[in-house]
Design a protein around this motif. Sequence first.
Motif, mmCIF file in Angstrom:
data_model
loop_
_atom_site.group_PDB
_atom_site.id
_atom_site.type_symbol
_atom_site.label_atom_id
_atom_site.label_comp_id
_atom_site.label_asym_id
_atom_site.label_seq_id
_atom_site.Cartn_x
_atom_site.Cartn_y
_atom_site.Cartn_z
ATOM 1 N N THR A 17 0.844 -1.191 0.000
ATOM 2 C CA THR A 17 0.000 0.000 0.000
ATOM 3 C C THR A 17 0.876 1.237 0.000
ATOM 4 N N LEU A 18 0.468 2.230 -0.759
ATOM 5 C CA LEU A 18 1.175 3.505 -0.814
ATOM 6 C C LEU A 18 0.211 4.619 -0.437
ATOM 7 N N LEU A 19 0.553 5.345 0.614
ATOM 8 C CA LEU A 19 -0.229 6.499 1.046
ATOM 9 C C LEU A 19 0.460 7.762 0.573
ATOM 10 N N GLY A 20 -0.157 8.478 -0.344
ATOM 11 C CA GLY A 20 0.426 9.705 -0.875
ATOM 12 C C GLY A 20 0.833 9.533 -2.320
ATOM 13 N N THR A 21 0.166 10.267 -3.209
ATOM 14 C CA THR A 21 0.487 10.145 -4.635
ATOM 15 C C THR A 21 0.833 11.505 -5.227
ATOM 16 N N GLY A 22 1.630 12.250 -4.472
ATOM 17 C CA GLY A 22 2.204 13.468 -5.027
ATOM 18 C C GLY A 22 3.286 13.091 -6.032
ATOM 19 N N ALA A 23 4.158 14.034 -6.354
ATOM 20 C CA ALA A 23 5.190 13.769 -7.367
ATOM 21 C C ALA A 23 6.082 12.604 -6.971
ATOM 22 N N MET A 24 6.554 12.595 -5.712
ATOM 23 C CA MET A 24 7.438 11.515 -5.285
ATOM 24 C C MET A 24 6.673 10.211 -5.135
ATOM 25 N N GLY A 25 5.496 10.264 -4.509
ATOM 26 C CA GLY A 25 4.702 9.053 -4.344
ATOM 27 C C GLY A 25 4.358 8.416 -5.673
ATOM 28 N N THR A 26 3.999 9.230 -6.651
ATOM 29 C CA THR A 26 3.670 8.706 -7.972
ATOM 30 C C THR A 26 4.880 8.041 -8.615
ATOM 31 N N ALA A 27 6.044 8.647 -8.466
ATOM 32 C CA ALA A 27 7.264 8.048 -9.024
ATOM 33 C C ALA A 27 7.557 6.699 -8.373
ATOM 34 N N LEU A 28 7.403 6.620 -7.043
ATOM 35 C CA LEU A 28 7.613 5.356 -6.343
ATOM 36 C C LEU A 28 6.604 4.314 -6.810
ATOM 37 N N GLY A 29 5.338 4.728 -6.880
ATOM 38 C CA GLY A 29 4.288 3.802 -7.290
ATOM 39 C C GLY A 29 4.509 3.254 -8.680
ATOM 40 N N ARG A 30 4.914 4.092 -9.598
ATOM 41 C CA ARG A 30 5.158 3.643 -10.970
ATOM 42 C C ARG A 30 6.271 2.593 -11.015
ATOM 43 N N ALA A 31 7.295 2.797 -10.202
ATOM 44 C CA ALA A 31 8.392 1.825 -10.185
ATOM 45 C C ALA A 31 7.900 0.470 -9.684
#
Length: 299
Positions: free
Chosen positions: A20-34
């Motif tokens: 689970t990822l909480l937070g989809t700002g610029a950094m969160g989105t980059a982490l999630g995409r990876a």
Amino acid sequence: MTDTSLSSSPLSAGPRTSLTLLGTGAMGTALGRAWLAAGHPLTVWNRTPGRAGALAAEGAAVAGSAAEAVAANRLVVACLLDDASVGEALKDADLTGRDLVNLTTGTPGEARARAAWATKRGARFLDGGIMAVPPMIGAPGAYVLYSGDGGLFEEHREVLAVPAGTEYVGADPGLAALHDVALLSGMYGMFAGITHAFALVRGEDVDLKAFAALLVPWLNAMSGMAHGAAERLESGDLTTGVVSSLAMQVAGTGTLLRTAGEQGVSAELLTPFLELMRRRLADGHGEEDTTGLVEMLRG
């Protein structure tokens, strides 16, 4: 338990860890995409739901609440605005049995308090400091400093290494944040020097790109002094191995200030450091280099 080398993990065969990822700002989105690109099932939540759309389009499941997102997976990664937003997001979540990895920027004290808070609520806790900007995620050179529960780190090390290299710096939950801020502080000191240097040559018949090509290798060469400083601070002998003494450096500072005056450039980025150098010299430490200023700052 300390991992002293950066590590990243190639994709391995077999089922991928869901998280689970909480937070989809610029950094969160980059982490999630990876993580999505590596095949890890991902549940995401963001306070502003529309900001989770990009990851949803790439296969992430979007939870309606932070509590729902936490319930979806054992491994929970928070990448939010600040420590207060972590507490607010998780106030209604059941953390029992969860592994909480906090990649939200904060202070060492905040990390230690958050670790105690998470432990009290039945979770294992790992704090992290991301040493990268969003475009670096998933590329060589990005890494994350981790501190806290060593068992959590070892168990999830492979999935944590997908977006960026990992370095575990100790069981004290505050150490990752401390390293993070110390490294950033060094960076801003360098930025100050670069800013002053460009101010000096700006407006003259100087090719700024050519100047940058001279400046970067010079700074790289000088940054190696950190190794000598570490050795002297650990040994307590601040004079062994000194190449450029404080006495010699202070003698040359007048030229720096006069040149700034001639160029019509404020010396306000330099003068605090130069003043510390003069005070250390006046206290009789002319045979040292600038390493002794560390002791002055600590009082």
